[in-house]
Design a protein around this motif. Structure first.
Motif, PDB file in Angstrom:
ATOM      1  N   THR A   9     -26.590  11.301   8.833  1.00 50.91           N
ATOM      2  CA  THR A   9     -25.781  12.274   8.114  1.00 50.91           C
ATOM      3  C   THR A   9     -24.853  11.545   7.154  1.00 50.91           C
ATOM      4  N   ASN A  10     -24.035  12.293   6.424  1.00 46.64           N
ATOM      5  CA  ASN A  10     -23.059  11.658   5.515  1.00 46.64           C
ATOM      6  C   ASN A  10     -22.059  12.698   5.043  1.00 46.64           C
ATOM      7  N   ASP A  11     -21.214  12.293   4.069  1.00 47.95           N
ATOM      8  CA  ASP A  11     -20.311  13.280   3.460  1.00 47.95           C
ATOM      9  C   ASP A  11     -20.523  13.393   1.957  1.00 47.95           C
ATOM     10  N   ASP A  12     -21.318  12.492   1.376  1.00 43.83           N
ATOM     11  CA  ASP A  12     -21.569  12.537  -0.069  1.00 43.83           C
ATOM     12  C   ASP A  12     -22.670  13.523  -0.435  1.00 43.83           C
ATOM     13  N   GLY A  13     -23.339  14.068   0.563  1.00 46.98           N
ATOM     14  CA  GLY A  13     -24.377  15.045   0.300  1.00 46.98           C
ATOM     15  C   GLY A  13     -25.778  14.463   0.395  1.00 46.98           C
ATOM     16  N   ILE A  14     -26.741  15.323   0.563  1.00 46.88           N
ATOM     17  CA  ILE A  14     -28.126  14.933   0.815  1.00 46.88           C
ATOM     18  C   ILE A  14     -28.732  14.140  -0.336  1.00 46.88           C
TER      19      ILE A  14
END
Length: 255
Positions: A9-14
């Protein structure tokens, strides 16, 4: 042996280049499922969606056979949705990132990248947050790939202490310039913040957050020192925020 199941997962987007790199690395080690925000969620911290609907979208054009999902929520939402709605098997590891920009010191509190890892830890899933000290969308992740693979392999081999996740930050250097990996503590730091006051073409005032990062810590065992001196910093982070050292003092109060 059965390959470990790894949630990415991440926070910058897919669509962020950082998560694509992390997907490929994790895919060399285990079976990967990606659940990431459908749009950038930097600076969201540990926010969760409680006053709006949440949506899941399965991406049809899977890369390297990796199942990919997006959610309309925050990074923490992604982990919650992954565990409770998308993945029915036991998740062996969660890796979050690779973030475009560092998350050392006080930034761990604001970071969506680390909040996703912490949410996984709360759910009993060993987790690592990876960040590179380069905010560019075209950041070069090539030099840090071997180190990411090594750290993931060690966590899978050894596990993590209960209630602990790892915050891993990489300096913006070439591979031959990186001196090694340091186990660190979080540096004491803060932001000297200010708000840039502006005016829209229609005369309405608005503000843009600005300021400078201030490290108040001169120790050579901190994540900030490590990064400034060419090392990769690894900080074990606990999500029990109790100030245990203060309990005895508070018990002397007339409460």
């Amino acid at each position: 042996m059965k390959k470990p199941l790894i949630l990415v997962t991440n926070d910058d987007g897919i669509t962020a280049p950082g998560i694509r790199v992390l997907m490929d690395i994790a895919n060399e080690i285990g079976n990967v499922i990606v659940v990431a925000p459908d749009s950038p969620q930097s600076g969201m911290g540990h926010a969760i969606t409680v006053d709006n609907t949440l949506h899941i979208n399965k991406i049809s054009n899977e890369s390297n056979g990796i199942a990919q999902y997006t959610t309309s929520g925050t990074p923490a939402d992604c982990v919650k949705m992954a565990k409770n709605e998308i993945i029915k098997e036991k998740i062996d590891l969660c890796v979050s990132g690779i973030n475009h920009g560092g998350n050392s010191s006080i930034n761990v509190l604001y970071s969506g990248t680390m909040s996703a890892a912490i949410e996984a830890g709360i759910e009993g899933i060993p987790a690592i947050g990876f960040s590179l000290a380069d905010f560019s969308w075209k950041a070069d992740f090539e030099p840090i790939k071997p180190f990411i693979k090594k750290i993931i392999a060690e966590v899978i081999r050894n596990g993590l202490p209960e209630g602990v996740v790892l915050n891993v930050n990489f300096p913006k250097l070439q591979q031959n310039e990186i001196k090694g990996i340091r186990i660190c503590r979080q540096a004491k730091a803060k932001y000297a913040e200010k708000f840039d006051k502006r005016q829209s073409p229609f005369g309405k005032e608005y503000y843009w957050l600005a300021g400078e990062f201030e490290c108040l810590d001169k120790g050579e065992d901190t994540d900030v020192w490590a990064l400034q001196n060419g090392y990769i910093s690894v900080v074990p982070v606990q999500f029990d925020l109790t100030a245990h050292h203060a309990i005895q003092q508070l018990n002397t109060w007339n409460l």
